[in-house]
Design an enzyme around this catalytic site. Structure first.
Site, PDB file in Angstrom:
ATOM      1  N   PRO A  14       8.804 -11.841   0.509  1.00  0.00           N
ATOM      2  CA  PRO A  14      10.001 -12.447   0.239  1.00  0.00           C
ATOM      3  C   PRO A  14      10.664 -11.832  -1.055  1.00  0.00           C
ATOM      4  CG  PRO A  14       8.587 -14.404   0.040  1.00  0.00           C
ATOM      5  CD  PRO A  14       7.951 -13.241   0.702  1.00  0.00           C
ATOM      6  N   ASN A  15      11.999 -11.536  -0.996  1.00  0.00           N
ATOM      7  CA  ASN A  15      12.786 -11.232  -2.185  1.00  0.00           C
ATOM      8  C   ASN A  15      12.218  -9.882  -2.707  1.00  0.00           C
ATOM      9  OD1 ASN A  15      14.221 -13.549  -2.275  1.00  0.00           O
ATOM     10  ND2 ASN A  15      12.338 -14.435  -2.973  1.00  0.00           N
ATOM     11  N   ARG A  46      16.491  -7.054  -8.847  1.00  0.00           N
ATOM     12  CA  ARG A  46      15.944  -8.654  -8.977  1.00  0.00           C
ATOM     13  C   ARG A  46      15.543  -8.522 -10.416  1.00  0.00           C
ATOM     14  NH1 ARG A  46      10.572 -10.645  -6.109  1.00  0.00           N
ATOM     15  NH2 ARG A  46      10.713 -12.812  -6.951  1.00  0.00           N
ATOM     16  N   TYR A  79      10.216  -6.639 -12.786  1.00  0.00           N
ATOM     17  CA  TYR A  79      10.053  -6.235 -11.755  1.00  0.00           C
ATOM     18  C   TYR A  79      10.415  -4.571 -11.657  1.00  0.00           C
ATOM     19  CZ  TYR A  79       9.195 -10.684  -9.854  1.00  0.00           C
ATOM     20  OH  TYR A  79       8.679 -11.978  -9.590  1.00  0.00           O
ATOM     21  N   ASN A 102       1.798  -7.537  -0.970  1.00  0.00           N
ATOM     22  CA  ASN A 102       2.384  -8.395  -1.850  1.00  0.00           C
ATOM     23  C   ASN A 102       2.962  -9.561  -1.324  1.00  0.00           C
ATOM     24  OD1 ASN A 102       3.800  -9.416  -4.121  1.00  0.00           O
ATOM     25  ND2 ASN A 102       4.469  -7.807  -4.862  1.00  0.00           N
ATOM     26  N   ALA A 131       6.390 -14.771  -3.296  1.00  0.00           N
ATOM     27  CA  ALA A 131       5.932 -16.348  -3.577  1.00  0.00           C
ATOM     28  C   ALA A 131       5.090 -16.988  -2.663  1.00  0.00           C
ATOM     29  CB  ALA A 131       7.307 -16.935  -3.514  1.00  0.00           C
ATOM     30  N   HIS A 167       1.528 -18.363  -3.437  1.00  0.00           N
ATOM     31  CA  HIS A 167       1.153 -19.484  -4.028  1.00  0.00           C
ATOM     32  C   HIS A 167       1.402 -20.529  -3.321  1.00  0.00           C
ATOM     33  CE1 HIS A 167       1.779 -16.578  -7.554  1.00  0.00           C
ATOM     34  NE2 HIS A 167       3.090 -16.655  -7.142  1.00  0.00           N
ATOM     35  N   GLU A 171      -4.430  -7.128  -2.618  1.00  0.00           N
ATOM     36  CA  GLU A 171      -3.391  -7.877  -3.252  1.00  0.00           C
ATOM     37  C   GLU A 171      -2.751  -7.430  -4.334  1.00  0.00           C
ATOM     38  OE1 GLU A 171      -4.656 -11.755  -4.286  1.00  0.00           O
ATOM     39  OE2 GLU A 171      -2.613 -12.525  -5.003  1.00  0.00           O
ATOM     40  N   HIS A 179       0.311  -7.306  -7.243  1.00  0.00           N
ATOM     41  CA  HIS A 179       1.735  -8.278  -7.840  1.00  0.00           C
ATOM     42  C   HIS A 179       2.397  -7.069  -8.888  1.00  0.00           C
ATOM     43  CE1 HIS A 179       0.762 -11.874  -5.749  1.00  0.00           C
ATOM     44  NE2 HIS A 179      -0.393 -11.729  -6.183  1.00  0.00           N
ATOM     45  N   ARG A 208       2.656 -15.803 -16.588  1.00  0.00           N
ATOM     46  CA  ARG A 208       4.049 -16.190 -16.293  1.00  0.00           C
ATOM     47  C   ARG A 208       3.618 -17.843 -16.051  1.00  0.00           C
ATOM     48  NH1 ARG A 208       6.725 -13.136 -11.589  1.00  0.00           N
ATOM     49  NH2 ARG A 208       8.321 -14.317 -12.356  1.00  0.00           N
TER      50      ARG A 208
HETATM   51  C1  DQA Z   1       5.170 -11.240  -7.154  1.00  0.00           C
HETATM   52  C2  DQA Z   1       4.590 -12.524  -8.162  1.00  0.00           C
HETATM   53  C3  DQA Z   1       5.052 -13.993  -7.491  1.00  0.00           C
HETATM   54  O1  DQA Z   1       4.739 -14.882  -8.377  1.00  0.00           O
HETATM   55  C4  DQA Z   1       6.641 -13.889  -7.164  1.00  0.00           C
HETATM   56  O2  DQA Z   1       6.884 -14.944  -6.398  1.00  0.00           O
HETATM   57  C5  DQA Z   1       7.160 -12.722  -6.429  1.00  0.00           C
HETATM   58  C6  DQA Z   1       6.689 -11.233  -6.990  1.00  0.00           C
HETATM   59  C7  DQA Z   1       4.962  -9.894  -7.830  1.00  0.00           C
HETATM   60  O3  DQA Z   1       5.010  -9.140  -7.340  1.00  0.00           O
HETATM   61  O4  DQA Z   1       4.835  -9.949  -9.377  1.00  0.00           O
HETATM   62  O5  DQA Z   1       8.128 -12.695  -5.828  1.00  0.00           O
HETATM   63  O6  DQA Z   1       4.364 -11.267  -6.231  1.00  0.00           O
END
Ligand code: DQA
Length: 152
Positions: free
Chosen positions: A13-14, A21, A26, A78, A81, A84, A102, A104, A111
């Site tokens: 997501p996002n 963003r 990012y 990836n 969110a 977690h 995985e 990120h 963070r």
């Molecule tokens: C993320 C890190 C996550 O904590 C966050 O919620 C994201 C992006 C990253 O790529 O750094 O949406 O996965």
């Protein structure tokens, strides 16, 4: 390495908003640009690459299940969110038993403390965190340079 290994890049997501963003966290590369770059890298490495993104947990679960039918050899994931929070996504990955990396973009350990926990790291081949969009490139070359049996 089997002939033309098939890789799924799966984005949570996002991540559709990459580039816009929180660019200080990012970066400014859009998801489209990132996927185009990865597809080019995959072509050079003679890997088949499929890229998917969803903001919806069950669509990500379905994409993981679909990977079995599609003969996907590795997933670069990836979970954003959902990293977690999502036992359901973790269970989907253990159910299909497809090896995954995985990724990120940000360094989740630099963070908020709620980002320090991942439902995926202990079942992943490995985790790449904090190298920006480059993390996906690193994951793809890790898959290309290790032979399948040594990574499983
Ligand atoms: C993320 C890190 C996550 O904590 C966050 O919620 C994201 C992006 C990253 O790529 O750094 O949406 O996965």
């Amino acid at each position: 390495m089997p002939n033309m290994a098939k890789i799924l890049v799966l984005q949570g997501p996002n991540l559709n908003l990459l580039g816009k963003r929180e660019p200080e966290l990012y970066g400014r590369t859009t998801l489209e640009q990132l996927h185009a770059k990865l597809k080019e890298q995959a072509r050079n490495l003679q890997l088949q690459l499929i890229c998917k993104q969803s903001n919806v947990e069950h669509e990500l679960i379905d994409a993981i299940h679909q990977s079995l039918n599609d003969g996907i050899d590795f997933i670069i994931f990836n979970p954003a969110a959902f990293t977690h929070t999502s036992i359901a996504l973790r269970d989907a990955l253990t159910a299909v038993a497809i090896p995954f990396i995985e990724v990120h973009i940000s360094n989740i350990f630099a963070r908020e403390t709620f980002r320090w926990e991942s439902y995926f790291s202990d079942i992943a081949l490995g985790t790449i965190s904090g190298f920006g969009a480059e993390g996906y490139t690193l994951a793809l070359s890790a898959i290309a340079t290790h032979n399948t049996s040594s990574m499983k």
